[in-house]
Design an enzyme around this catalytic site. Sequence first.
Site, mmCIF file in Angstrom:
data_model
loop_
_atom_site.group_PDB
_atom_site.id
_atom_site.type_symbol
_atom_site.label_atom_id
_atom_site.label_comp_id
_atom_site.label_asym_id
_atom_site.label_seq_id
_atom_site.Cartn_x
_atom_site.Cartn_y
_atom_site.Cartn_z
ATOM 1 N N ASP A 189 0.841 -1.186 0.000
ATOM 2 C CA ASP A 189 0.000 0.000 0.000
ATOM 3 C C ASP A 189 0.882 1.244 0.000
ATOM 4 O O ASP A 189 1.706 1.424 0.906
ATOM 5 C CB ASP A 189 -0.871 -0.035 1.279
ATOM 6 C CG ASP A 189 -2.245 0.519 1.048
ATOM 7 O OD1 ASP A 189 -2.350 1.556 0.379
ATOM 8 O OD2 ASP A 189 -3.210 -0.083 1.560
ATOM 9 N N ASP A 213 -3.029 4.430 -2.687
ATOM 10 C CA ASP A 213 -4.111 5.020 -1.912
ATOM 11 C C ASP A 213 -4.583 6.342 -2.544
ATOM 12 O O ASP A 213 -3.744 7.153 -2.946
ATOM 13 C CB ASP A 213 -3.563 5.294 -0.496
ATOM 14 C CG ASP A 213 -4.639 5.651 0.502
ATOM 15 O OD1 ASP A 213 -5.536 4.826 0.711
ATOM 16 O OD2 ASP A 213 -4.565 6.744 1.085
ATOM 17 N N GLU A 225 -6.588 3.246 -5.979
ATOM 18 C CA GLU A 225 -7.855 3.474 -5.289
ATOM 19 C C GLU A 225 -8.376 4.834 -5.741
ATOM 20 O O GLU A 225 -7.706 5.850 -5.549
ATOM 21 C CB GLU A 225 -7.656 3.473 -3.776
ATOM 22 C CG GLU A 225 -8.980 3.586 -3.047
ATOM 23 C CD GLU A 225 -8.875 4.184 -1.657
ATOM 24 O OE1 GLU A 225 -9.720 3.877 -0.814
ATOM 25 O OE2 GLU A 225 -7.928 4.966 -1.414
ATOM 26 N N HIS A 249 -11.116 -2.829 3.892
ATOM 27 C CA HIS A 249 -10.974 -2.340 5.270
ATOM 28 C C HIS A 249 -11.738 -1.048 5.527
ATOM 29 O O HIS A 249 -11.756 -0.567 6.648
ATOM 30 C CB HIS A 249 -9.486 -2.152 5.559
ATOM 31 C CG HIS A 249 -8.905 -1.070 4.695
ATOM 32 N ND1 HIS A 249 -8.767 -1.211 3.326
ATOM 33 C CD2 HIS A 249 -8.478 0.180 4.986
ATOM 34 C CE1 HIS A 249 -8.269 -0.098 2.825
ATOM 35 N NE2 HIS A 249 -8.078 0.753 3.808
ATOM 36 N N ASP A 250 -12.326 -0.462 4.477
ATOM 37 C CA ASP A 250 -13.059 0.799 4.643
ATOM 38 C C ASP A 250 -14.570 0.614 4.570
ATOM 39 O O ASP A 250 -15.309 1.606 4.540
ATOM 40 C CB ASP A 250 -12.671 1.786 3.530
ATOM 41 C CG ASP A 250 -11.275 2.330 3.706
ATOM 42 O OD1 ASP A 250 -10.765 2.346 4.834
ATOM 43 O OD2 ASP A 250 -10.683 2.745 2.687
HETATM 44 O O1 TEU Z 1 -9.425 5.613 1.676
HETATM 45 C C1 TEU Z 1 -9.859 6.687 0.893
HETATM 46 C C2 TEU Z 1 -11.249 7.035 1.001
HETATM 47 O O2 TEU Z 1 -11.767 7.774 0.177
HETATM 48 C C3 TEU Z 1 -11.934 6.439 2.169
HETATM 49 O O3 TEU Z 1 -11.229 6.915 3.258
HETATM 50 C C4 TEU Z 1 -13.316 6.803 2.323
HETATM 51 O O4 TEU Z 1 -13.553 8.160 2.126
HETATM 52 C C5 TEU Z 1 -13.704 6.465 3.725
HETATM 53 O O5 TEU Z 1 -13.044 5.300 4.123
HETATM 54 C C6 TEU Z 1 -15.153 6.296 3.755
HETATM 55 O O6 TEU Z 1 -15.507 5.454 4.756
HETATM 56 C C7 TEU Z 1 -8.077 5.405 1.816
HETATM 57 C C8 TEU Z 1 -7.806 4.249 2.753
HETATM 58 O O7 TEU Z 1 -8.314 3.079 2.184
HETATM 59 C C9 TEU Z 1 -8.394 4.558 4.096
HETATM 60 O O8 TEU Z 1 -8.278 3.497 4.982
HETATM 61 C C10 TEU Z 1 -7.671 5.779 4.604
HETATM 62 O O9 TEU Z 1 -8.269 6.192 5.803
HETATM 63 C C11 TEU Z 1 -7.705 6.934 3.607
HETATM 64 O O10 TEU Z 1 -7.393 6.551 2.288
HETATM 65 C C12 TEU Z 1 -6.690 7.975 3.973
HETATM 66 O O11 TEU Z 1 -5.414 7.503 3.688
#
Ligand code: TEU
Length: 546
Positions: free
Chosen positions: A96, A193, A245, A319-320
């Site tokens: 990542d 990311d 992403e 994970h999000d």
């Molecule tokens: O996620 C990007 C993102 O757009 C998400 O954070 C989304 O807005 C949010 O999770 C909605 O629930 C990436 C990573 O996957 C995330 O874990 C990080 O928190 C984020 O970037 C910041 O680096």
Amino acid sequence: MTLDTKKVVYQIYPKSFKDTTGSGVGDLRGIIEKLPYLAELGIDMVWLNPFYPSPQRDNGYDISDYTAINPDFGTMADFEELVAKGKELGIGFMLDMVLNHCSTEHEWFQKALAGDPVYQDYFIIRDEDEITDWQSKFGGSAWAPFGDTGKYYLHLFDVTQADLDWRNPRVREELFAVVNFWKEKGVEGFRFDVINLIGKEEVLVNCPINEGKPAYTDRPINHDYLQMLNAASFGQNPKLMTVGEMSATTIENCILYTNPDRHELDMAFNFHHLKVDYKDGQKWTIMDFDFPALRDLFHSWGEGMAAGGGWNALFWTCHDQPRALTRFVDTEHFRAQGATMLAASIHLSRGTPYIYQGEEIGMLDPDYDTMSDYVDIESLNNYQILLDQGKSPEEAFAIISTKSRDNARTPMQWDDTTHAGFTTGTPWLKAGKTYETINVKNEKNGPIFSFYQELIKLRKTLPLIADGDYKAAYTDSDQVYAFERTLGDQSLLVLNNFYGNEVTLDLSTTYQAGQVLISNYADTTLAETIILKPYQTIAIWGNKVD
Ligand code: TEU
């Protein structure tokens, strides 16, 4: 870039996978220990969420050193061993890369704060009259005071995640060197990311629409930066797999990001299909999912990306996101059927499938009883915002427990011992309630795990699945998401019933005379009409198979 379309990726959230030290936090040695399990599943590549030094305000997405290992996860020697052992088993690692922002504890930001103008140019710092109305994705303004200078720095995420200024060539060089550092360690891929947010305009403008997103998302210069990154790092080794992403993106941009002629990335994640249960487009709400919206999104992305020569990264959970199984399926009655249907709906589609840890055993959201079980910054911030909006604590808790990112981050459920066999200590995040029954020990010979194994094998053996075209089918069905894959004179019809009741469909003569390739129910008869059982998935060859 020559993408191997037969590959399947497995996402590991290292913090929650396997703890070998009793610290309550998963570690690299835990992943080494479980490599044979992953080999048995049959996956080719593991995406590891960030394990670099970090204050952990955003669970490692706030990096304070890009080229080292957070001691909580192990050592560089552990990492090298992991890569070597993975190679022996045919498993590569995708790291990542969080290149849009770094932690405010990173030495670059610290030097900037101390007054070093070279490092101040690494960040997006503006006078008070130049700052915009953009909102942070974790709530509140996207600008915070830069020390006591009277100026402000941009943070699209948490206040401790300062956006880096890609317009500065020195910043680009630093970040390209980070990618090359890990490339030289023998990794086989990168996940970038929020990489469609790196290209900011020179003059930032107010944007009241969608909290400012159009002003900083998918800007044309973003494509230039990706081409530079490609040429300076991973592009030099065509075997490396890359995925971006993409936040709030479009099909048009994802074609540009992923069409091989453009030399940007191999594939893109988008999240539109995971907003179909957002009431009025708002995440912190509760609503049943809108099936027609989901179906139409899959069709427009499936056909649109194919037409433009782009490539999708296919996934349900990460994970999000809360777990798709809890979110889309009546798991009380049809957990195994729903889990296998969801799997087939992406694994038989056009793109590279990603499995999030625990999906292969049908893990569910944790079903916590109290707000104090949640730790994610986004959940905590939004709980407070919901209360401030006048919601009762019960209402706010119900929303958080449906939407929290922690739902997917709970410990991997290995067995029925305390804390799901994840740790002998106290886990950093409590295990889900179901671990005594839903765990690897119980599920490894069960229907979900073996269905995943079969899907992974099919992609490797049938070019139709790996490389076939994508066509929407049964576009009027309000219950079945269906698509056709075609390659040469071969065709495959994939039907996915998204509900817990039966549904009848008419089959064309081609498929009436076809043959079942895979289904999560036995003994389906092909005739003029077909009855799909609850959450049934079935893939039918349109041609006879040898
Ligand atoms: O996620 C990007 C993102 O757009 C998400 O954070 C989304 O807005 C949010 O999770 C909605 O629930 C990436 C990573 O996957 C995330 O874990 C990080 O928190 C984020 O970037 C910041 O680096």
